[in-house]
Design an enzyme around this catalytic site. Structure first.
Site, PDB file in Angstrom:
ATOM      1  N   TYR A 139       0.870  -1.185   0.000  1.00  0.00           N
ATOM      2  CA  TYR A 139       0.000   0.000   0.000  1.00  0.00           C
ATOM      3  C   TYR A 139       0.907   1.236   0.000  1.00  0.00           C
ATOM      4  O   TYR A 139       1.502   1.576   1.013  1.00  0.00           O
ATOM      5  CB  TYR A 139      -0.893  -0.050   1.237  1.00  0.00           C
ATOM      6  CG  TYR A 139      -1.877   1.097   1.426  1.00  0.00           C
ATOM      7  CD1 TYR A 139      -1.978   2.153   0.530  1.00  0.00           C
ATOM      8  CD2 TYR A 139      -2.725   1.107   2.521  1.00  0.00           C
ATOM      9  CE1 TYR A 139      -2.884   3.183   0.720  1.00  0.00           C
ATOM     10  CE2 TYR A 139      -3.635   2.133   2.729  1.00  0.00           C
ATOM     11  CZ  TYR A 139      -3.704   3.166   1.825  1.00  0.00           C
ATOM     12  OH  TYR A 139      -4.593   4.200   2.035  1.00  0.00           O
ATOM     13  N   LYS A 167      -1.433  -1.387  -4.159  1.00  0.00           N
ATOM     14  CA  LYS A 167      -2.483  -0.378  -4.182  1.00  0.00           C
ATOM     15  C   LYS A 167      -1.751   0.945  -4.062  1.00  0.00           C
ATOM     16  O   LYS A 167      -1.100   1.222  -3.054  1.00  0.00           O
ATOM     17  CB  LYS A 167      -3.407  -0.585  -2.995  1.00  0.00           C
ATOM     18  CG  LYS A 167      -4.127   0.673  -2.540  1.00  0.00           C
ATOM     19  CD  LYS A 167      -4.962   0.387  -1.325  1.00  0.00           C
ATOM     20  CE  LYS A 167      -5.448   1.664  -0.631  1.00  0.00           C
ATOM     21  NZ  LYS A 167      -5.723   2.818  -1.482  1.00  0.00           N
TER      22      LYS A 167
END
Lengths: 330, 330, 330, 330
Positions: A139, A167
């Protein structure tokens, strides 16, 4: 192109957490909200993201949020559980719990607060990948935590089967292009998800696999229609929706400390969300209610009738405010 | 959709400036280079951009560069002339000269060096717009000069017919999306050009009008093929080229102080570019020649045979270096 | 401790430049202003600093400003001339001119606009040092131009006799402490000057050699009294003045785009300064006149009676504004 | 000047936390370390500061660290306990516990991770101040958490008796000067502590009340001698020590991810510190051991004989590394 069935693709909703007035999590509304999202067809749920304010919850609360989401989704959709805990032992504890609960994968940011070297960050994720019983999504959100550089992402993608995607919430499209270019040819099943609502469609068109899109928690119908229009090749419609969403997005960002605008969007869709743990000053609340009214009008325009009652009169233009937000001023 | 014929659309090449060893501009090579670009079909030329190192030239040299470009292009293509002079009087002097020379428009950055308020920046461009005898393109490059906020851009676009577009080099695709969304519906002829090579195609697909693309000065054949593929609806080919170009772009950025990598790309295409005014240390030059070799290989791969001779052996991967550059470290 | 007589020590005034309404330099007022500064005992004058807005002048204007300062000072005090020209050839031209005029030294920033590597910056200053006919002061102002890192400063100090000091405007006191610690033991005659008014006294107390202090152009009497109190060991008085000056400093920074507040301070001392090349919007001017009034009151309080007439009523507290400025928001 | 006896003044040691190889806190070493600090006369202890890596511990571990410190100090010295918990309810829980344990005050940062408006931050501290059973020190560390602007600090200082001081780790001396100037005249008992080792002495000389100084955990003898020299008016000796410490400080910062260098300094003083929760890569560890050796030499030079054995040969200069650190590169 064929994708392996377990590959993480599509639109994941980073759910906000509703609270009671006494700051306890409103579990009933959270359950109702997850069901509502499922009914509207989001690909999956992403608890404990930034939108879910993981950083403002206790460890126990974070675990509890995922338990509730898993009880409600019951395997119907994949769940990505945020597991950015304070140290590697706590991350691994969370990973074990989320694996037991049946989550599809966990999502882990680079360390926050202190600046940490890229070497250490790579080492940290390698250790996680070696010990985690569940797949990991990197992330990247350099606004709030240490960047995970593309070089690190690439080496991890090549070496660690447990790390199955990224992500990217950096809002950096050039970097996303490079990510696709440097990783996909060698590992096509590495999920490249965007965490920036404004560029969902261009990302999809260039080969991204989807996104974790906070707006899909407020207007899931619109975001899923954008996604399905893209999948079915109706580019004009997808583009129309993407542009249509931009003002809604800007307005939610402009509402105050993130994610209060998004929480209010959910509220306007009919949920008793309460206020988040980071309270606003009376002065800000006043401003907030002006924005809320504009937000209601925008949602009503999108056809969400439940919001119409809160659209009062002609909301004055909020350009100055939007500009401040866009330029990331406090 | 129909566009007015004078609207600024397409691919403009921000030309590098070749120098003699004694630091004088190599006018002969500059002329030859402009002709070479014209032969390869670029839409227009953009002298005195950042790639043209306007900031490192004297006022007289900047004027001279535009004179040469105008003598060579002779009205065959539109020319956007950078006119970011130290103060408004000098900008207007340059504007008058460039109008006389027949340039299509000037491009002006926000003030550099000092931080200046958005109010003052708006006031500055309003004054310019009122007094300039030539159309103006706003040049947003917040890395190097004061940002021109979207709010300011929007107000200027609504109020000032002389301001006909924006060239955005901020690398900020979400902002570019908002720019399209907030300005085009009310002023469709306002040119929205991107100055970031990595996202040219997504920008075009979302409705951008083109770009000022430094890579089009090194591989004009490829960039124009990308552009024409897009125009003709061959998205797959345009996408293939966009991705193909990413490593070339990253390598040119990695070569050292901007724009030395781009200058070297031009050199490898057969021009005697010399070195720019900002010299490198001996230690950096060593590194530079390693990159040059990689650059030559990439250009040779693209089919530019003149570069092949400089592609020596198997250049080792420059990942660490590329990463540094990407993360904008010194 | 004994210092070599030619060592650069004390308080240098970075003079603002007064302008006529038509944007020409007001040479008469500039001459009168320099005489006024000399009468008030500043150690030396520093034309073409940031306060002198070198970046907003033409090359010819910068040369002209120094000519005027030299004609007025006539060897009575040392003059440091800013020579941060666009490229090394122009810097060296300016150096030759300033040497001919009899300046004590030139001051040169790191390159501005583009990011440049520290290796290249070191190389650049080595080349300057080898070719300059006049002593050089490094000017570190990372807010506006490339930082000159302490490692580079140290190596230049050790190797280049032509480089005789640093003027550090980074506002970074820890760095200034390290500068003193790493350079002075090996080269005690290397001038370490601060360019940050708020910390002049602590810098002097820790061994700094003085400063280029914009406030000394507005309240030379006070700044020189601070300096002489320090020299004579009257620490309590020096401290009293330093703290007394802080609100004045903050108010001048809060007045608008730098250096408008400082220019207005000079105006309130009785000079026809005009407005600078970077104009303010009508909205900002309104705000500016409120600040001007406060500034007048502060100057009147300091005993500068000529400012008293412009101190109107009770100026309301400007805290919000000051806070914005302090936090360096646009 | 007379100070109220309960006013927080002097040198507080933000203690590192020693760990076992299995990542549990080494409670025995922590106890021994606190006793060692007390024997060396530090004014007080400051558990759960950044040096204490509060962010990398669990809530339970943070509470435990303070319990141990309180058991060891037993009221002999004041203890400031870091209480920067994820949300206001958890902060207040920690406050109640620390009040019960007899801590002198808690220290609370601005919220971390998300950007939060200054209005909300002010509101947050007002709420804390209204509900906390224990005095509060504001902890400003904008590198890692949201800045607490001077305007907010000032208003809180004027309105909230529970807020008794600020610990400023921003490394921003101009701001510290303004803090003293704007708060002390109206509230002289508001403690202004610096959290930046390099400028301890200038801060004391200008009227600061002391500091939370990580170096006092490694070389408490030296830091306390600096402090007592200052108190007794021996400025020359205090200055000598301040400069002497600068290389030690820079070396500890250069050792790797903060606070590993400081932990290693404690290790070299004879404690079994283990490694912190954020592990380094093998490549970094190699580098780390070179720095460790230099650190040992510096400590040995200061007369700390226990470090001498680890000073191996002539450590080569670590300038490049130090420079990276100083420039705050990752």
């Amino acid at each position: 192109m064929e994708y392996p069935p377990e590959m993480i693709r599509g639109i994941f909703t980073p759910n906000i957490v509703p609270f009671h007035a006494d700051h306890r999590i409103n579990e009933g509304e959270l359950r109702r909200y997850v069901q509502w999202l499922l009914e509207r067809g989001v690909t999956g749920i992403y608890p404990n993201g930034s939108t879910g304010e993981f950083i403002r919850l206790s460890y126990e609360q974070r675990i509890r949020v995922v338990e509730i989401v898993m009880e409600e989704t019951r395997g119907k959709v994949p769940v990505l559980a945020g597991a950015a805990e304070p140290n590697i032992d706590m991350v691994l504890s969370a990973c074990r719990r989320y694996a037991d609960l049946g989550c599809r994968a966990v999502s882990v940011t680079g360390p926050y607060y202190f600046k940490v070297s890229q070497h250490s960050i790579e080492h940290y994720f390698r250790e996680l990948a070696a010990k985690s019983p569940i797949d990991i999504i990197l992330y990247n959100i350099p606004q709030f935590s240490n960047e995970i550089s593309l070089g690190v992402v690439k080496r991890l993608a090549m070496d660690c089967p447990r790390i199955v995607g990224i992500k990217d919430s950096s809002r950096d499209m050039p970097r996303f292009m490079d990510t696709l270019n440097e990783i996909k040819p060698q590992r096509p099943d590495f999920s490249c998800l965007i965490g920036c609502e404004e560029i969902l469609l261009p990302v999809l068109m260039m080969g991204g696999d989807g996104g974790t899109i906070a707006t899909s928690g407020v207007a899931p119908e619109a975001v899923m229609k954008l996604y399905h229009s893209f999948l079915s090749g109706d580019f004009a419609e997808a583009k129309r929706i993407q542009f249509k969403l931009l003002e809604l997005i800007a307005t939610m960002f402009a509402a105050g400390n993130f994610p209060e605008g998004f929480r209010e969007g959910v509220n306007l869709r009919g949920f008793n969300t309460g206020r988040g743990p980071q309270t606003m000053s009376p002065h800000e609340l006043e401003h907030f209610y002006t924005i809320r009214s504009k937000l209601a009008c925008l949602l009503a325009e999108c056809g969400f009738k439940e919001a119409a009652a809160s659209c009062e009169g002609a909301p004055q233009k909020l350009d100055a405010m939007l500009e401040r937000i866009r330029r990331r001023l406090p």
